[in-house]
Every structure is written in structure tokens, then in C-alpha cells.
Scaffold this motif. Structure first.
Motif, PDB file in Angstrom:
ATOM      1  N   ARG A 140      50.550  47.846  39.198  1.00  0.00           N
ATOM      2  CA  ARG A 140      49.234  47.481  39.737  1.00  0.00           C
ATOM      3  C   ARG A 140      48.165  48.172  38.904  1.00  0.00           C
ATOM      4  N   SER A 196      47.921  35.561  41.593  1.00  0.00           N
ATOM      5  CA  SER A 196      47.851  36.857  40.934  1.00  0.00           C
ATOM      6  C   SER A 196      47.316  36.704  39.520  1.00  0.00           C
ATOM      7  N   ASP A 213      41.837  33.272  41.812  1.00  0.00           N
ATOM      8  CA  ASP A 213      41.877  33.525  43.247  1.00  0.00           C
ATOM      9  C   ASP A 213      41.560  32.249  44.027  1.00  0.00           C
ATOM     10  N   TYR A 249      41.439  47.795  39.141  1.00  0.00           N
ATOM     11  CA  TYR A 249      41.097  46.457  39.631  1.00  0.00           C
ATOM     12  C   TYR A 249      39.996  46.514  40.690  1.00  0.00           C
ATOM     13  N   ASP A 251      39.119  35.600  36.895  1.00  0.00           N
ATOM     14  CA  ASP A 251      39.669  36.254  38.083  1.00  0.00           C
ATOM     15  C   ASP A 251      39.231  35.530  39.349  1.00  0.00           C
ATOM     16  N   HIS A 279      41.887  42.252  36.426  1.00  0.00           N
ATOM     17  CA  HIS A 279      43.275  41.822  36.608  1.00  0.00           C
ATOM     18  C   HIS A 279      43.940  42.773  37.601  1.00  0.00           C
ATOM     19  N   GLU A 280      44.561  42.202  38.607  1.00  0.00           N
ATOM     20  CA  GLU A 280      45.190  43.016  39.640  1.00  0.00           C
ATOM     21  C   GLU A 280      46.409  43.777  39.119  1.00  0.00           C
ATOM     22  N   TYR A 281      47.032  43.240  38.063  1.00  0.00           N
ATOM     23  CA  TYR A 281      48.242  43.850  37.521  1.00  0.00           C
ATOM     24  C   TYR A 281      48.132  44.031  36.017  1.00  0.00           C
TER      25      TYR A 281
END
Length: 188
Positions: free
Chosen positions: A178, A14, A140, A182, A136, A167-169
Motif C-alpha cells: 500500500r 484499484s 475510481d 496515497y 485516479d 496511486h493506492e498501491y
């Protein structure tokens, strides 16, 4: 999946942007992140401002055994991000990979916390955008949990929106959600 709050679980890979306003909450959240990693037998790479890390270090020595503290690896963020020179995106990403390589080689799970700071310079917003897009992809590919922390007063609303795209969060001193942006490409 890892429970991060009562209502939200995150995958072990994440990418989290933390925009903070209050140093006291910031340090509490840093310590909580370290504690969660230690409880899961993870190692932690903390790329932090020396002054803030020194404050956190007192709490770290109180809360964690010497053996647990060996899993906390500190890097001065000013040196890491070239605070006294240009914010060179590809050098930073390459250096990050080299720091993490020994952990991956030994199959050690590591999570990262990086307080991103820079000197005043032209084009810094586009450099940060490029850096975070590369980061990012790296997060991943490496399968790691990574927090990128920014002081709220150092970034514009536009840059914060850009950061939410890579950024996912999004985390603040008191919230974790969330990112609704994103994966949405920027208009640049």
C-alpha cells in the motif's frame, strides 16, 4: 476484493503504480496480471511499448487459447501518450475513456495496464502529476483495476513520491505494498 498476493487483497477499483527496473521481471509481472484477469473472465487493455509487447506476445500465444487472447486488447503506448508530440493530459484521459466506453456499454469487466512513456519536454513532471490525479479519479469512477508502469530510470525520486500520492498501491519488480502517501496532497 481480489487477492493479489498472499497477504494483500485489492478492490476491483484499484490504481497501482509499478516502478520497474528489470525488463524480465516486468514482462513476467505483465503476464501474471493478464493471467489473473483471464482467470476472472476480465478483458485486458494493454497500453504498451511495441518492443516489450512483442516479447510478451510470444508468451501470451503459448499460455492462452485463441479465445482467451481475444480478451487482450493492445494499444501502442507511443501513439497513446503522444510520444512524438506533447504529453497532452486531457486528450490522453479523454482517449482512454473512449477506448473503454464500448466495454462499459456492454457490461464487460476490463482491467488496464499502461506503460507510461514520453519524449523529453519541459514541465513533464507536472503534466504526469496532473494526468495521474485525473486518472485516479477516473479509475475510481469507472470501478476498474489499473496499473500504471514507469521505468525506474525515467523518473526522479520526487516524481515517484508524487505518483505514490495518486496511486493506492506501489508495485516494484518483486514487491507490492500500500502507498503510504496515497491521498496526501502535494506541497506544490
Amino acid at each position: 476484493m481480489i487477492p493479489l498476493t498472499k497477504f494483500l487483497e485489492v478492490s476491483s477499483a484499484s490504481h497501482i503504480v509499478y516502478v520497474y527496473e528489470d525488463k524480465r521481471y516486468y514482462i513476467e509481472n505483465l503476464i501474471s496480471y493478464i493471467k489473473a484477469g483471464i482467470e476472472r473472465d476480465h478483458h485486458l487493455l494493454i497500453i504498451e511499448n511495441p518492443t516489450i509487447y512483442q516479447e510478451a506476445e510470444g508468451m501470451i500465444s503459448e499460455l492462452f487459447s485463441n479465445e482467451q487472447q481475444k480478451r487482450i486488447h493492445y494499444v501502442d503506448n507511443h501513439s497513446f501518450y503522444g510520444y512524438h508530440r506533447d504529453f497532452h493530459v486531457h486528450s490522453i484521459v479523454e482517449h482512454f475513456g473512449k477506448i473503454l466506453e464500448p466495454f462499459f456499454k456492454d457490461n464487460i469487466i476490463i482491467r488496464t495496464w499502461a506503460h507510461v512513456e514520453w519524449k523529453n519536454q519541459d514541465g513533464i513532471s507536472s503534466k504526469i502529476e496532473e494526468f495521474e490525479n485525473l486518472a485516479d479519479c477516473s479509475v475510481d469512477e469507472m470501478g476498474i483495476m489499473s496499473v500504471c508502469a514507469y521505468t525506474a530510470t525515467d523518473i526522479t525520486a520526487s516524481l515517484q513520491n508524487t505518483l505514490m500520492r495518486s496511486h493506492e498501491y506501489l508495485m516494484t519488480d518483486k514487491e507490492f505494498v500500500r502507498s503510504t502517501f496515497y491521498g496526501i496532497p502535494s506541497n506544490n
